[in-house]
Design a protein around this motif. Structure first.
Motif, PDB file in Angstrom:
ATOM      1  N   ARG A   1       0.859  -1.198   0.000  1.00 15.53           N
ATOM      2  CA  ARG A   1       0.000   0.000   0.000  1.00 15.53           C
ATOM      3  C   ARG A   1       0.891   1.243   0.000  1.00 15.53           C
ATOM      4  NH1 ARG A   1      -1.818  -0.584   6.377  1.00 15.53           N
ATOM      5  NH2 ARG A   1       0.071   0.373   7.211  1.00 15.53           N
TER       6      ARG A   1
ATOM      7  N   LEU B   1       3.136   4.513  -0.439  1.00 17.88           N
ATOM      8  CA  LEU B   1       4.218   4.869  -1.358  1.00 17.88           C
ATOM      9  C   LEU B   1       4.805   3.648  -2.063  1.00 17.88           C
ATOM     10  CD1 LEU B   1       6.229   6.930  -2.539  1.00 17.88           C
ATOM     11  CD2 LEU B   1       7.650   6.531  -0.502  1.00 17.88           C
TER      12      LEU B   1
ATOM     13  N   ASP C   1       6.102  -7.635   1.004  1.00 17.38           N
ATOM     14  CA  ASP C   1       5.416  -7.066   2.172  1.00 17.38           C
ATOM     15  C   ASP C   1       4.996  -8.232   3.059  1.00 17.38           C
ATOM     16  OD1 ASP C   1       3.910  -4.006   2.413  1.00 17.38           O
ATOM     17  OD2 ASP C   1       3.322  -5.555   3.860  1.00 17.38           O
TER      18      ASP C   1
ATOM     19  N   ARG D   1       1.966  -8.115   4.339  1.00 11.15           N
ATOM     20  CA  ARG D   1       0.530  -8.155   4.059  1.00 11.15           C
ATOM     21  C   ARG D   1       0.310  -8.881   2.733  1.00 11.15           C
ATOM     22  NH1 ARG D   1      -2.586  -4.284   6.787  1.00 11.15           N
ATOM     23  NH2 ARG D   1      -1.256  -3.167   8.244  1.00 11.15           N
TER      24      ARG D   1
ATOM     25  N   LEU E   1       7.332 -11.097   2.829  1.00 13.05           N
ATOM     26  CA  LEU E   1       8.580 -10.778   3.533  1.00 13.05           C
ATOM     27  C   LEU E   1       8.293  -9.952   4.777  1.00 13.05           C
ATOM     28  CD1 LEU E   1      11.735 -10.354   3.730  1.00 13.05           C
ATOM     29  CD2 LEU E   1      11.401  -8.321   2.311  1.00 13.05           C
ATOM     30  N   ASP E   2       8.841 -10.421   5.894  1.00 15.12           N
ATOM     31  CA  ASP E   2       8.918  -9.588   7.102  1.00 15.12           C
ATOM     32  C   ASP E   2      10.350  -9.074   7.139  1.00 15.12           C
ATOM     33  OD1 ASP E   2       9.348  -8.551   9.622  1.00 15.12           O
ATOM     34  OD2 ASP E   2       8.092 -10.042  10.628  1.00 15.12           O
ATOM     35  N   VAL E   3      10.520  -7.768   7.019  1.00 15.62           N
ATOM     36  CA  VAL E   3      11.873  -7.217   6.843  1.00 15.62           C
ATOM     37  C   VAL E   3      12.748  -7.365   8.090  1.00 15.62           C
ATOM     38  CG1 VAL E   3      11.205  -5.553   5.058  1.00 15.62           C
ATOM     39  CG2 VAL E   3      11.186  -4.844   7.474  1.00 15.62           C
TER      40      VAL E   3
ATOM     41  N   ASN F   1      11.619   0.388   1.714  1.00 13.46           N
ATOM     42  CA  ASN F   1      10.518   1.331   1.947  1.00 13.46           C
ATOM     43  C   ASN F   1       9.645   0.945   3.140  1.00 13.46           C
ATOM     44  OD1 ASN F   1       8.277   3.317   0.937  1.00 13.46           O
ATOM     45  ND2 ASN F   1       7.271   1.309   1.020  1.00 13.46           N
TER      46      ASN F   1
ATOM     47  N   CYS G   1      13.765   7.664   4.047  1.00 12.87           N
ATOM     48  CA  CYS G   1      14.010   8.441   5.261  1.00 12.87           C
ATOM     49  C   CYS G   1      12.770   9.285   5.538  1.00 12.87           C
ATOM     50  CB  CYS G   1      15.274   9.283   5.059  1.00 12.87           C
ATOM     51  SG  CYS G   1      15.852  10.096   6.563  1.00 12.87           S
TER      52      CYS G   1
ATOM     53  N   TYR H   1      10.513   6.406  15.904  1.00 15.04           N
ATOM     54  CA  TYR H   1      10.504   6.656  14.448  1.00 15.04           C
ATOM     55  C   TYR H   1      11.623   7.630  14.078  1.00 15.04           C
ATOM     56  CZ  TYR H   1       8.624   7.928   9.843  1.00 15.04           C
ATOM     57  OH  TYR H   1       8.455   8.154   8.496  1.00 15.04           O
TER      58      TYR H   1
ATOM     59  N   LYS I   1      14.956   6.932  11.705  1.00 18.32           N
ATOM     60  CA  LYS I   1      15.209   7.631  10.438  1.00 18.32           C
ATOM     61  C   LYS I   1      16.558   8.360  10.472  1.00 18.32           C
ATOM     62  CE  LYS I   1      11.462   6.310   8.286  1.00 18.32           C
ATOM     63  NZ  LYS I   1      11.512   5.428   7.112  1.00 18.32           N
TER      64      LYS I   1
ATOM     65  N   MET J   1       2.672  12.439   3.241  1.00 19.64           N
ATOM     66  CA  MET J   1       1.748  11.858   2.252  1.00 19.64           C
ATOM     67  C   MET J   1       0.549  11.304   3.013  1.00 19.64           C
ATOM     68  SD  MET J   1       4.542   9.641   0.116  1.00 19.64           S
ATOM     69  CE  MET J   1       5.336   9.076   1.612  1.00 19.64           C
TER      70      MET J   1
ATOM     71  N   THR K   1      -1.290   8.554   3.898  1.00 20.47           N
ATOM     72  CA  THR K   1      -1.246   7.086   3.923  1.00 20.47           C
ATOM     73  C   THR K   1      -1.694   6.614   5.301  1.00 20.47           C
ATOM     74  OG1 THR K   1       0.994   6.961   4.800  1.00 20.47           O
ATOM     75  CG2 THR K   1       0.800   7.100   2.411  1.00 20.47           C
TER      76      THR K   1
ATOM     77  N   THR L   1      -0.010   8.408   8.256  1.00 18.66           N
ATOM     78  CA  THR L   1      -0.413   9.741   8.722  1.00 18.66           C
ATOM     79  C   THR L   1      -1.898   9.794   9.126  1.00 18.66           C
ATOM     80  OG1 THR L   1      -0.713  10.299   6.385  1.00 18.66           O
ATOM     81  CG2 THR L   1       1.311  11.073   7.429  1.00 18.66           C
TER      82      THR L   1
HETATM   83  N1  LIG Z   1       3.433   8.818   4.861  1.00 20.70           N
HETATM   84  C1  LIG Z   1       4.274   9.820   5.083  1.00 20.70           C
HETATM   85  O1  LIG Z   1       3.866  10.968   5.284  1.00 20.70           O
HETATM   86  C2  LIG Z   1       5.772   9.566   5.082  1.00 20.70           C
HETATM   87  C3  LIG Z   1       6.620  10.678   5.230  1.00 20.70           C
HETATM   88  C4  LIG Z   1       8.004  10.484   5.242  1.00 20.70           C
HETATM   89  C5  LIG Z   1       8.514   9.205   5.093  1.00 20.70           C
HETATM   90  N2  LIG Z   1       7.678   8.143   4.942  1.00 20.70           N
HETATM   91  C6  LIG Z   1       8.289   6.816   4.784  1.00 20.70           C
HETATM   92  O2  LIG Z   1       7.854   6.253   3.558  1.00 20.70           O
HETATM   93  C7  LIG Z   1       7.787   4.829   3.683  1.00 20.70           C
HETATM   94  C8  LIG Z   1       6.416   4.336   3.240  1.00 20.70           C
HETATM   95  O3  LIG Z   1       5.453   4.939   4.087  1.00 20.70           O
HETATM   96  P1  LIG Z   1       3.878   4.874   3.813  1.00 20.70           P
HETATM   97  O4  LIG Z   1       3.324   6.142   4.315  1.00 20.70           O
HETATM   98  O5  LIG Z   1       3.596   4.425   2.427  1.00 20.70           O
HETATM   99  O6  LIG Z   1       3.471   3.750   4.867  1.00 20.70           O
HETATM  100  P2  LIG Z   1       2.254   2.690   4.896  1.00 20.70           P
HETATM  101  O7  LIG Z   1       1.998   2.432   6.331  1.00 20.70           O
HETATM  102  O8  LIG Z   1       1.134   3.115   4.022  1.00 20.70           O
HETATM  103  O9  LIG Z   1       2.938   1.400   4.223  1.00 20.70           O
HETATM  104  C9  LIG Z   1       4.007   0.747   4.841  1.00 20.70           C
HETATM  105  C10 LIG Z   1       4.068  -0.667   4.335  1.00 20.70           C
HETATM  106  O10 LIG Z   1       5.157  -1.324   5.020  1.00 20.70           O
HETATM  107  C11 LIG Z   1       4.727  -2.615   5.371  1.00 20.70           C
HETATM  108  N3  LIG Z   1       5.482  -3.142   6.512  1.00 20.70           N
HETATM  109  C12 LIG Z   1       5.497  -2.679   7.784  1.00 20.70           C
HETATM  110  N4  LIG Z   1       6.268  -3.475   8.556  1.00 20.70           N
HETATM  111  C13 LIG Z   1       6.767  -4.441   7.737  1.00 20.70           C
HETATM  112  C14 LIG Z   1       7.616  -5.560   7.949  1.00 20.70           C
HETATM  113  N5  LIG Z   1       8.110  -5.849   9.164  1.00 20.70           N
HETATM  114  N6  LIG Z   1       7.925  -6.328   6.888  1.00 20.70           N
HETATM  115  C15 LIG Z   1       7.425  -6.057   5.660  1.00 20.70           C
HETATM  116  N7  LIG Z   1       6.597  -5.024   5.400  1.00 20.70           N
HETATM  117  C16 LIG Z   1       6.271  -4.237   6.439  1.00 20.70           C
HETATM  118  C17 LIG Z   1       3.245  -2.470   5.697  1.00 20.70           C
HETATM  119  O11 LIG Z   1       2.575  -3.724   5.643  1.00 20.70           O
HETATM  120  C18 LIG Z   1       2.802  -1.481   4.631  1.00 20.70           C
HETATM  121  O12 LIG Z   1       2.355  -2.139   3.464  1.00 20.70           O
HETATM  122  C19 LIG Z   1       8.121   4.508   5.157  1.00 20.70           C
HETATM  123  O13 LIG Z   1       9.461   4.153   5.276  1.00 20.70           O
HETATM  124  C20 LIG Z   1       7.861   5.843   5.847  1.00 20.70           C
HETATM  125  O14 LIG Z   1       8.620   5.972   7.031  1.00 20.70           O
HETATM  126  C21 LIG Z   1       6.321   8.291   4.931  1.00 20.70           C
END
Ligand SMILES: NC(=O)c1ccc[n+]([C@@H]2O[C@H](COP(=O)([O-])OP(=O)(O)OC[C@H]3O[C@@H](n4cnc5c(N)ncnc54)[C@H](O)[C@@H]3O)[C@@H](O)[C@H]2O)c1
Length: 262
Positions: free
Chosen positions: A20, A22, A41, A43, A61-63, A91, A142, A156, A160, A189, A191, A194
């Motif tokens: 999901r 980004l 992912d 999920r 994958l669990d990272v 990501n 980041c 968090y 970062k 963003m 998502t 946020t």
């Molecule tokens: N959303 C924002 O405003 C924002 C801003 C700055 C940086 N970021 C960074 O961008 C990246 C993506 O963020 P997003 O907003 O799309 O987040 P999101 O929560 O929408 O998606 C994150 C995804 O990571 C997966 N995930 C979490 N833990 C995991 C694990 N252990 N193993 C595998 N997958 C796992 C989740 O299942 C999910 O699909 C992140 O690193 C976040 O820190 C986001």
């Protein structure tokens, strides 16, 4: 901005956190750019749906698990057939909102384990294969929180900041193998990360949009295309850096009074 078709032609990519937000957009745009992409992912259902719709493959994958990382890299690269890996996007990430005095140690560890240790494990798993193929590009996600303190997000923010140190170290250690390592710094963003209970469009505009010099949140594509550019050969001289699509957040706070009225 539109992705350039063919920009990643012939390249093999692995994108984590791709079910999901980004990560899903990076997968979609990398396929358009011509890469063979594995979306990873934990999920499974959402990740499979995103991958199928985009024309990518899915891998569970669990990272935080080093063994699973090895299997994910092998699968993405097609190692059995003498495959290769050109691009890794670290990501996947999680956030927990609680000030230091209310943040349970286990929760702090979980965030650092996912965001920072997960990125470390990904680099360790992918770099040898990339090096064997002559090089590659690793992009670590980041955040503006990786440059300053953030109230209510101690784990968090720490993770970062750590990703920036890890990225620079990896860039130095892997440069002779032809592997470039950089961060992408997105602005806010809309998502799951946020999302706050009960918020409507106005709440997002007030709490996030108004804090950004460009006065709005980022669209996924505005950040995903920066990831793709760093993954491409057009960024061939870029390593060890932080690349922002943050609406100006890195420059400072937005004007409180318009400059022409000061
Ligand atoms: N959303 C924002 O405003 C924002 C801003 C700055 C940086 N970021 C960074 O961008 C990246 C993506 O963020 P997003 O907003 O799309 O987040 P999101 O929560 O929408 O998606 C994150 C995804 O990571 C997966 N995930 C979490 N833990 C995991 C694990 N252990 N193993 C595998 N997958 C796992 C989740 O299942 C999910 O699909 C992140 O690193 C976040 O820190 C986001």
């Amino acid at each position: 901005m539109d992705t350039v078709p063919g920009e990643l032609a012939g390249k093999v990519a692995l994108v984590t956190g791709a079910a999901r937000g980004l990560g899903a957009e990076v997968v979609r745009r990398m396929v358009v750019a011509g890469a063979r992409v594995t979306a990873a992912d934990r999920r499974v259902e959402d990740g499979t749906a995103i991958a199928v719709a985009a024309g990518a493959r899915f891998f569970e994958l669990d990272v935080t698990d080093a063994e699973q990382w090895r299997a994910a890299v092998d699968s993405a690269a097609g190692t059995g057939d003498g495959g290769k890996l050109d691009i890794l996007v670290n990501n996947a990430g999680i956030i927990r909102v609680a000030p230091i005095l209310q943040c349970e140690p286990a929760e702090f560890r979980k965030v650092v384990e996912t965001n920072l240790v997960g990125t470390f494990l990904g680099i360790r798993a992918a770099a040898p294969l990339m090096a064997a193929g002559g090089g590659g590009s690793i992009i670590n996600l980041c955040s503006p929180g990786g440059f300053e303190g953030t109230v209510g997000m101690p784990a968090y923010t720490s993770s970062k900041w750590g990703i920036r140190g890890l990225t620079r170290t990896a860039a130095l250690e892997l440069a002779d193998s032809g592997i470039r390592v950089n961060t992408v710094v997105p602005g806010p963003m809309r998502t799951a990360m946020t999302r706050r209970r009960g918020w409507d469009d106005e709440d997002y505009a007030r709490h996030y949009g108004a804090t950004v010099p460009l006065r709005r949140m980022a669209e996924f594509g505005e950040v995903a295309d920066l990831v793709i550019w760093l993954a491409s050969d057009r960024a061939s001289y870029c390593t060890g850096g932080d690349y922002a699509a943050d609406g100006g957040l890195g420059a400072g706070k937005p004007a409180v009074v318009p400059p022409d009225q000061m």
